[in-house]
Write a protein that holds these residues in place. Sequence first.
Motif, PDB file in Angstrom:
ATOM      1  N   LEU A  56       0.818  -1.210   0.000  1.00  0.00           N
ATOM      2  CA  LEU A  56       0.000   0.000   0.000  1.00  0.00           C
ATOM      3  C   LEU A  56       0.849   1.256   0.000  1.00  0.00           C
ATOM      4  CD1 LEU A  56      -2.716  -0.979   2.645  1.00  0.00           C
ATOM      5  CD2 LEU A  56      -2.840  -1.192   0.172  1.00  0.00           C
ATOM      6  N   LEU A  57       2.062   1.159   0.510  1.00  0.00           N
ATOM      7  CA  LEU A  57       2.890   2.353   0.698  1.00  0.00           C
ATOM      8  C   LEU A  57       3.545   2.818  -0.593  1.00  0.00           C
ATOM      9  CD1 LEU A  57       4.708   1.600   4.073  1.00  0.00           C
ATOM     10  CD2 LEU A  57       3.315   3.610   3.574  1.00  0.00           C
ATOM     11  N   PRO A  58       3.407   4.089  -0.931  1.00  0.00           N
ATOM     12  CA  PRO A  58       4.161   4.617  -2.076  1.00  0.00           C
ATOM     13  C   PRO A  58       5.621   4.833  -1.678  1.00  0.00           C
ATOM     14  CG  PRO A  58       2.960   6.385  -1.015  1.00  0.00           C
ATOM     15  CD  PRO A  58       2.562   5.103  -0.297  1.00  0.00           C
ATOM     16  N   LEU A 101      -0.764  23.261  -2.617  1.00  0.00           N
ATOM     17  CA  LEU A 101      -1.041  21.965  -1.995  1.00  0.00           C
ATOM     18  C   LEU A 101      -0.836  22.005  -0.488  1.00  0.00           C
ATOM     19  CD1 LEU A 101      -1.769  18.990  -2.630  1.00  0.00           C
ATOM     20  CD2 LEU A 101       0.695  18.530  -2.653  1.00  0.00           C
ATOM     21  N   SER A 102       0.136  22.789  -0.011  1.00  0.00           N
ATOM     22  CA  SER A 102       0.443  22.822   1.421  1.00  0.00           C
ATOM     23  C   SER A 102      -0.730  23.335   2.258  1.00  0.00           C
ATOM     24  CB  SER A 102       1.670  23.706   1.669  1.00  0.00           C
ATOM     25  OG  SER A 102       1.425  25.031   1.210  1.00  0.00           O
ATOM     26  N   LYS A 103      -1.675  24.044   1.631  1.00  0.00           N
ATOM     27  CA  LYS A 103      -2.815  24.591   2.366  1.00  0.00           C
ATOM     28  C   LYS A 103      -4.061  23.719   2.267  1.00  0.00           C
ATOM     29  CE  LYS A 103      -1.433  29.444   2.370  1.00  0.00           C
ATOM     30  NZ  LYS A 103      -1.841  30.841   2.097  1.00  0.00           N
ATOM     31  N   GLN A 104      -3.937  22.557   1.622  1.00  0.00           N
ATOM     32  CA  GLN A 104      -5.115  21.701   1.520  1.00  0.00           C
ATOM     33  C   GLN A 104      -4.804  20.245   1.813  1.00  0.00           C
ATOM     34  OE1 GLN A 104      -6.469  20.328  -2.236  1.00  0.00           O
ATOM     35  NE2 GLN A 104      -5.045  21.608  -3.382  1.00  0.00           N
ATOM     36  N   ASN A 105      -3.559  19.926   2.176  1.00  0.00           N
ATOM     37  CA  ASN A 105      -3.197  18.531   2.394  1.00  0.00           C
ATOM     38  C   ASN A 105      -2.118  18.440   3.473  1.00  0.00           C
ATOM     39  OD1 ASN A 105      -2.808  15.606   1.612  1.00  0.00           O
ATOM     40  ND2 ASN A 105      -0.758  16.424   1.165  1.00  0.00           N
ATOM     41  N   ALA A 106      -2.318  17.499   4.424  1.00  0.00           N
ATOM     42  CA  ALA A 106      -1.334  17.297   5.487  1.00  0.00           C
ATOM     43  C   ALA A 106      -0.644  15.945   5.378  1.00  0.00           C
ATOM     44  CB  ALA A 106      -2.011  17.413   6.851  1.00  0.00           C
ATOM     45  N   ALA A 107      -1.019  15.142   4.399  1.00  0.00           N
ATOM     46  CA  ALA A 107      -0.407  13.821   4.223  1.00  0.00           C
ATOM     47  C   ALA A 107       0.999  13.988   3.644  1.00  0.00           C
ATOM     48  CB  ALA A 107      -1.264  12.968   3.306  1.00  0.00           C
ATOM     49  N   PRO A 108       1.893  12.997   3.858  1.00  0.00           N
ATOM     50  CA  PRO A 108       3.241  13.086   3.280  1.00  0.00           C
ATOM     51  C   PRO A 108       3.214  13.245   1.761  1.00  0.00           C
ATOM     52  CG  PRO A 108       3.120  11.322   4.911  1.00  0.00           C
ATOM     53  CD  PRO A 108       1.718  11.804   4.697  1.00  0.00           C
ATOM     54  N   SER A 109       2.247  12.627   1.122  1.00  0.00           N
ATOM     55  CA  SER A 109       2.016  12.800  -0.316  1.00  0.00           C
ATOM     56  C   SER A 109       0.558  12.463  -0.571  1.00  0.00           C
ATOM     57  CB  SER A 109       2.928  11.885  -1.143  1.00  0.00           C
ATOM     58  OG  SER A 109       2.494  10.540  -1.062  1.00  0.00           O
ATOM     59  N   LEU A 110       0.049  12.838  -1.721  1.00  0.00           N
ATOM     60  CA  LEU A 110      -1.337  12.488  -2.049  1.00  0.00           C
ATOM     61  C   LEU A 110      -1.474  10.979  -2.245  1.00  0.00           C
ATOM     62  CD1 LEU A 110      -2.240  15.408  -4.472  1.00  0.00           C
ATOM     63  CD2 LEU A 110      -2.762  15.181  -2.039  1.00  0.00           C
ATOM     64  N   ALA A 111      -0.396  10.338  -2.680  1.00  0.00           N
ATOM     65  CA  ALA A 111      -0.426   8.885  -2.844  1.00  0.00           C
ATOM     66  C   ALA A 111      -0.678   8.188  -1.513  1.00  0.00           C
ATOM     67  CB  ALA A 111       0.886   8.395  -3.456  1.00  0.00           C
ATOM     68  N   HIS A 112      -0.259   8.793  -0.418  1.00  0.00           N
ATOM     69  CA  HIS A 112      -0.485   8.192   0.898  1.00  0.00           C
ATOM     70  C   HIS A 112      -1.978   8.077   1.228  1.00  0.00           C
ATOM     71  CE1 HIS A 112       3.820   8.720   1.656  1.00  0.00           C
ATOM     72  NE2 HIS A 112       3.675   7.994   2.740  1.00  0.00           N
ATOM     73  N   LYS A 113      -2.816   8.839   0.539  1.00  0.00           N
ATOM     74  CA  LYS A 113      -4.242   8.795   0.853  1.00  0.00           C
ATOM     75  C   LYS A 113      -4.868   7.451   0.510  1.00  0.00           C
ATOM     76  CE  LYS A 113      -5.176  13.743   0.754  1.00  0.00           C
ATOM     77  NZ  LYS A 113      -6.101  14.808   0.339  1.00  0.00           N
ATOM     78  N   GLY A 114      -4.209   6.656  -0.312  1.00  0.00           N
ATOM     79  CA  GLY A 114      -4.764   5.342  -0.640  1.00  0.00           C
ATOM     80  C   GLY A 114      -4.638   4.344   0.499  1.00  0.00           C
ATOM     81  N   SER A 137      -0.813   2.235  -3.682  1.00  0.00           N
ATOM     82  CA  SER A 137      -0.558   3.584  -4.180  1.00  0.00           C
ATOM     83  C   SER A 137       0.860   3.717  -4.707  1.00  0.00           C
ATOM     84  CB  SER A 137      -0.782   4.609  -3.055  1.00  0.00           C
ATOM     85  OG  SER A 137      -2.096   4.485  -2.533  1.00  0.00           O
ATOM     86  N   VAL A 138       1.003   4.589  -5.698  1.00  0.00           N
ATOM     87  CA  VAL A 138       2.283   4.797  -6.374  1.00  0.00           C
ATOM     88  C   VAL A 138       2.511   6.298  -6.515  1.00  0.00           C
ATOM     89  CG1 VAL A 138       3.600   4.390  -8.489  1.00  0.00           C
ATOM     90  CG2 VAL A 138       1.997   2.646  -7.682  1.00  0.00           C
ATOM     91  N   LEU A 139       3.737   6.730  -6.254  1.00  0.00           N
ATOM     92  CA  LEU A 139       4.146   8.112  -6.494  1.00  0.00           C
ATOM     93  C   LEU A 139       5.098   8.100  -7.683  1.00  0.00           C
ATOM     94  CD1 LEU A 139       4.278  11.120  -5.676  1.00  0.00           C
ATOM     95  CD2 LEU A 139       6.153  10.521  -4.111  1.00  0.00           C
ATOM     96  N   VAL A 140       4.759   8.850  -8.743  1.00  0.00           N
ATOM     97  CA  VAL A 140       5.541   8.788  -9.966  1.00  0.00           C
ATOM     98  C   VAL A 140       5.880  10.197 -10.436  1.00  0.00           C
ATOM     99  CG1 VAL A 140       3.509   8.797 -11.480  1.00  0.00           C
ATOM    100  CG2 VAL A 140       5.600   7.704 -12.266  1.00  0.00           C
ATOM    101  N   ASP A 141       6.986  10.335 -11.174  1.00  0.00           N
ATOM    102  CA  ASP A 141       7.364  11.618 -11.772  1.00  0.00           C
ATOM    103  C   ASP A 141       6.417  11.908 -12.928  1.00  0.00           C
ATOM    104  OD1 ASP A 141       8.492  13.714 -13.224  1.00  0.00           O
ATOM    105  OD2 ASP A 141      10.546  13.112 -12.745  1.00  0.00           O
ATOM    106  N   GLY A 142       5.548  12.866 -12.765  1.00  0.00           N
ATOM    107  CA  GLY A 142       4.531  13.165 -13.761  1.00  0.00           C
ATOM    108  C   GLY A 142       5.049  13.878 -14.986  1.00  0.00           C
ATOM    109  N   ALA A 180      -9.022  17.955  -6.278  1.00  0.00           N
ATOM    110  CA  ALA A 180     -10.145  17.008  -6.234  1.00  0.00           C
ATOM    111  C   ALA A 180      -9.961  15.966  -5.140  1.00  0.00           C
ATOM    112  CB  ALA A 180     -10.299  16.323  -7.586  1.00  0.00           C
ATOM    113  N   THR A 181      -8.723  15.746  -4.685  1.00  0.00           N
ATOM    114  CA  THR A 181      -8.521  14.766  -3.610  1.00  0.00           C
ATOM    115  C   THR A 181      -9.045  15.280  -2.273  1.00  0.00           C
ATOM    116  OG1 THR A 181      -6.301  15.554  -3.002  1.00  0.00           O
ATOM    117  CG2 THR A 181      -6.444  13.909  -4.760  1.00  0.00           C
TER     118      THR A 181
END
Length: 357
Positions: free
Chosen positions: A11-13, A205-218, A225-230, A170-171
């Motif tokens: 589960l961990l990115p 993003l810093s004002k709407q998310n406290a997770a280490p990354s958005l991928a962590h929300k999974g 979840s996967v964190l990738v270079d977009g 949207a997340t």
Amino acid sequence: MARTRAPERTLLPSDEPLSLLRKDGTPVDDSPLAMPDDDVLVELHRRMVLGRRFDTQATALTKQGRLAVYPSSRGQEACEVGAVLALRPDDWLFPTYRDSVALVTRGVDPAETLTLLQGGWHLGYDPYEHRVGPQCTPLATNTLHAVGFAHAARLKGEDTAALVMLGDGATSEGDTHEALNFAGVWRPPVVFLVQNNGYAISVPLSKQNAAPSLAHKGIGYGVPSVLVDGNDVAAVYAAVREAVESGGPTLIEALTYRIEAHTNADDATRYRTSDEVAAWLDRDPVDRLEAYLVSRGLLDHARRAAVAAEAEELAASVRAKLNVDVVPSPDELFEHVYATTPRHLREQAAALREELA
């Protein structure tokens, strides 16, 4: 009570975005992702060049008054193109308003893609022709559509995956959390591709998310979840293809950047600096893949010129089709809402026709 079966994938990115190409186009040797075949890489380049030209043409049409609004995806071509080309022919795409380049890549006629943004119709294309759902303007509603569609397809015994595209903002919507929860419980073949371009309009993003990354929300929903270079189209393609072939749900956060403003109604200079934009221009997805292809002998001057010429032909076609004035019929307001139009709408349509006569 029986315990839910543990997912087979982690589960961990990763702590850092997965990539296959560095920003200068040199390959990453130890990436866990599989480098796409050479013919796929060449096609990814062609589609990104076409997509960028389409994007700049649509932006110009907005300034000329031919489009009511256009949310540019310049700088996000690797996400738009890489994810769509990773789909199989029978899979479905559920895009949001910024994903016009994704639609064009999927095969939707460019002029039909822009019909919504022109203000002519709510939907200018046949969703079934290319398996593309309507472009979603309300944030995150398409996430539930995608999960429900993928779950229904599985119940019908169809081998069909759904790719839903959404932005970082949207997340933060409730629909995304409901969709991830359903995805974690039902395990349908659905891929959430979050294009994290840094801003929800003007909110960083810093004002709407406290997770280490958005991928962590999974993690909380049991969704791998996967964190990738977009901005690495090879990595986006590989990550989405792997997710589609997994047969279950996956959340992919693609770290990228929106070079242009949110829309033509936005002044991005009020909330970000030119230095910040310049830093991301240095990570351009098209330049990155071009550098790699040239180093491999897969792209030369003739090939680059041919793709550029094809892009100009595409832009000319879009201009010609969008420079025709649209004269919609008022009756269209009442069409395609109900299979059988109810009495009160028939009465309203008659009243409108009488008033306009």
